[in-house]
Design an enzyme around this catalytic site. Structure first.
Site, PDB file in Angstrom:
ATOM      1  N   SER A 187       4.313 -11.920   6.327  1.00  4.41           N
ATOM      2  CA  SER A 187       4.140 -11.662   7.753  1.00  4.41           C
ATOM      3  C   SER A 187       2.729 -12.011   8.174  1.00  4.41           C
ATOM      4  O   SER A 187       1.784 -11.929   7.371  1.00  4.41           O
ATOM      5  CB  SER A 187       4.414 -10.184   8.046  1.00  4.41           C
ATOM      6  N   TYR A 226       3.196  -1.524   6.578  1.00  7.02           N
ATOM      7  CA  TYR A 226       3.827  -2.849   6.572  1.00  7.02           C
ATOM      8  C   TYR A 226       2.808  -3.942   6.251  1.00  7.02           C
ATOM      9  O   TYR A 226       3.048  -4.809   5.397  1.00  7.02           O
ATOM     10  CB  TYR A 226       4.466  -3.091   7.932  1.00  7.02           C
ATOM     11  N   LYS A 283       2.735  -6.411   2.992  1.00  8.15           N
ATOM     12  CA  LYS A 283       2.873  -7.856   3.135  1.00  8.15           C
ATOM     13  C   LYS A 283       1.636  -8.588   2.612  1.00  8.15           C
ATOM     14  O   LYS A 283       1.749  -9.714   2.085  1.00  8.15           O
ATOM     15  CB  LYS A 283       3.144  -8.226   4.590  1.00  8.15           C
TER      16      LYS A 283
END
Length: 216
Positions: free
Chosen positions: A146, A159, A163
């Site tokens: 991401s 998150y 990532k």
């Protein structure tokens, strides 16, 4: 045709999170260039729909229900692939994601769960598939990372950290597996998938803000 340069005739690709979004698009793209596709995801009904679309494009398709958080289910994906298709050439580690949560509201348990879902599961599938790739002369791994692996935004500490780890794991594995297995990551930006749409529709002005930040 330009696609002739990207033919994958009779190669076998495993795609996790294949029932929707980027995973579904990846599975269909592989079918379009001649590959057979193992579709793995948690939703059997949607998974079968994607497998049917792969078959319409002329490829063989294997739908394997799988929650990548469960190592036994990941192992089953590889076992069924070898039993029914006989080889592994490509792995797309697409399954992942973590809902945005403010850092002060984030428990250690949820933080670690984000790491397991986005990083450990990708490592396990890659480690299980790599020996089979070597038997057919090599292969390729694509990890769906991401833009938040290198950008900052409020609410994405779990998150984004996961990532970022996935992106660097990609570099490390690419170095270790070269030259026989290529390992790359795509640090994708905002993509209007089923997972993102509820957030786009819930927050005032978010959709317009994301569109304004997207060049194309």
């Amino acid at each position: 045709m330009i696609l002739d340069r990207f033919r994958l005739t009779d190669k076998v690709a495993i795609v996790t999170g294949a029932s929707a979004g980027i995973g579904r698009a990846s599975a269909l793209a592989f079918a379009d260039v001649g590959a057979h596709v193992v579709c793995a995801a948690r939703t059997p009904e949607r998974l079968e729909q994607v497998a049917a679309e792969v078959r319409k494009r002329g490829g063989r398709a294997l739908a394997v229900p799988c929650d990548v958080n469960d190592p036994a289910q990941v192992e089953q994906v590889v076992a069924r692939t070898m039993a029914e298709l006989g080889r592994i050439d490509i792995v797309v580690n697409n399954a992942g994601g973590t809902p945005p949560t403010a850092a002060l509201d984030l428990s250690v348990r949820d933080f670690e769960a984000a790491f397991h879902f986005n990083v450990s599961s990708a490592f396990l599938l890659t480690r299980l598939a790599a020996p089979h790739m070597m038997k057919v002369g090599g292969g390729a791994v694509v990890n769906i990372s991401s833009a938040l692996s290198h950008m900052v935004e409020v609410g994405f500490v779990a998150y984004g950290t996961a990532k970022a780890a996935l992106s660097h794991m990609t570099r490390l594995l690419g170095y270790e597996f070269a030259p026989h297995i290529r390992v790359n990551a795509l640090a994708v930006g905002a993509t209007e998938t089923d997972a993102l749409m509820p957030f786009l529709d819930a927050a005032d002005g978010l959709r317009e803000q994301i569109v304004a930040m997207t060049p194309m």
